[in-house]
Design a protein around this motif. Structure first.
Motif, PDB file in Angstrom:
ATOM      1  N   ALA A 106      -3.174   2.143  14.150  1.00 21.98           N
ATOM      2  CA  ALA A 106      -4.570   2.036  13.722  1.00 21.98           C
ATOM      3  C   ALA A 106      -4.707   2.389  12.244  1.00 21.98           C
ATOM      4  O   ALA A 106      -5.467   1.739  11.511  1.00 21.98           O
ATOM      5  CB  ALA A 106      -5.450   2.950  14.561  1.00 21.98           C
ATOM      6  N   PHE A 107      -3.975   3.395  11.783  1.00 21.02           N
ATOM      7  CA  PHE A 107      -4.047   3.783  10.377  1.00 21.02           C
ATOM      8  C   PHE A 107      -3.413   2.712   9.482  1.00 21.02           C
ATOM      9  O   PHE A 107      -3.884   2.463   8.371  1.00 21.02           O
ATOM     10  CB  PHE A 107      -3.379   5.132  10.146  1.00 21.02           C
ATOM     11  N   GLU A 108      -2.341   2.074   9.960  1.00 16.26           N
ATOM     12  CA  GLU A 108      -1.730   1.000   9.173  1.00 16.26           C
ATOM     13  C   GLU A 108      -2.673  -0.187   9.048  1.00 16.26           C
ATOM     14  O   GLU A 108      -2.775  -0.793   7.980  1.00 16.26           O
ATOM     15  CB  GLU A 108      -0.406   0.577   9.802  1.00 16.26           C
ATOM     16  N   GLN A 109      -3.364  -0.518  10.109  1.00 20.66           N
ATOM     17  CA  GLN A 109      -4.340  -1.609  10.048  1.00 20.66           C
ATOM     18  C   GLN A 109      -5.468  -1.258   9.081  1.00 20.66           C
ATOM     19  O   GLN A 109      -5.898  -2.097   8.287  1.00 20.66           O
ATOM     20  CB  GLN A 109      -4.912  -1.892  11.430  1.00 20.66           C
ATOM     21  N   ALA A 110      -5.957  -0.053   9.131  1.00 22.94           N
ATOM     22  CA  ALA A 110      -7.030   0.373   8.235  1.00 22.94           C
ATOM     23  C   ALA A 110      -6.559   0.392   6.779  1.00 22.94           C
ATOM     24  O   ALA A 110      -7.331   0.064   5.873  1.00 22.94           O
ATOM     25  CB  ALA A 110      -7.539   1.747   8.642  1.00 22.94           C
ATOM     26  N   ALA A 111      -5.311   0.737   6.548  1.00 26.64           N
ATOM     27  CA  ALA A 111      -4.785   0.774   5.184  1.00 26.64           C
ATOM     28  C   ALA A 111      -4.652  -0.621   4.586  1.00 26.64           C
ATOM     29  O   ALA A 111      -4.723  -0.790   3.367  1.00 26.64           O
ATOM     30  CB  ALA A 111      -3.433   1.474   5.164  1.00 26.64           C
ATOM     31  N   ASN A 112      -4.482  -1.634   5.430  1.00 26.68           N
ATOM     32  CA  ASN A 112      -4.309  -3.002   4.940  1.00 26.68           C
ATOM     33  C   ASN A 112      -5.619  -3.771   4.802  1.00 26.68           C
ATOM     34  O   ASN A 112      -5.609  -4.904   4.316  1.00 26.68           O
ATOM     35  CB  ASN A 112      -3.351  -3.761   5.859  1.00 26.68           C
ATOM     36  N   ILE A 113      -6.726  -3.204   5.172  1.00 28.71           N
ATOM     37  CA  ILE A 113      -8.021  -3.895   5.089  1.00 28.71           C
ATOM     38  C   ILE A 113      -8.332  -4.375   3.667  1.00 28.71           C
ATOM     39  O   ILE A 113      -8.770  -5.512   3.487  1.00 28.71           O
ATOM     40  CB  ILE A 113      -9.151  -3.017   5.666  1.00 28.71           C
TER      41      ILE A 113
END
Length: 45
Positions: free
Chosen positions: A33-40
């Protein structure tokens, strides 16, 4: 119970809360979830 005891209790509660936040932030189950948020910001519309 005097003011120093309340300060000690507040310090211990704050430290335990800090450790809980660290544990939550570095838990493996949150990693995706944090990796997805970092790539936004890099996603294009």
């Amino acid at each position: 119970m005097d003011v120093n005891d309340l300060r000690i209790i507040a310090t211990v509660i704050s430290f335990v809360t800090f450790l809980g936040i660290l544990w939550w932030a570095y838990a493996r189950r949150n990693q995706s979830a944090f990796e997805q948020a970092a790539n936004i910001p890099f996603e294009q519309d």
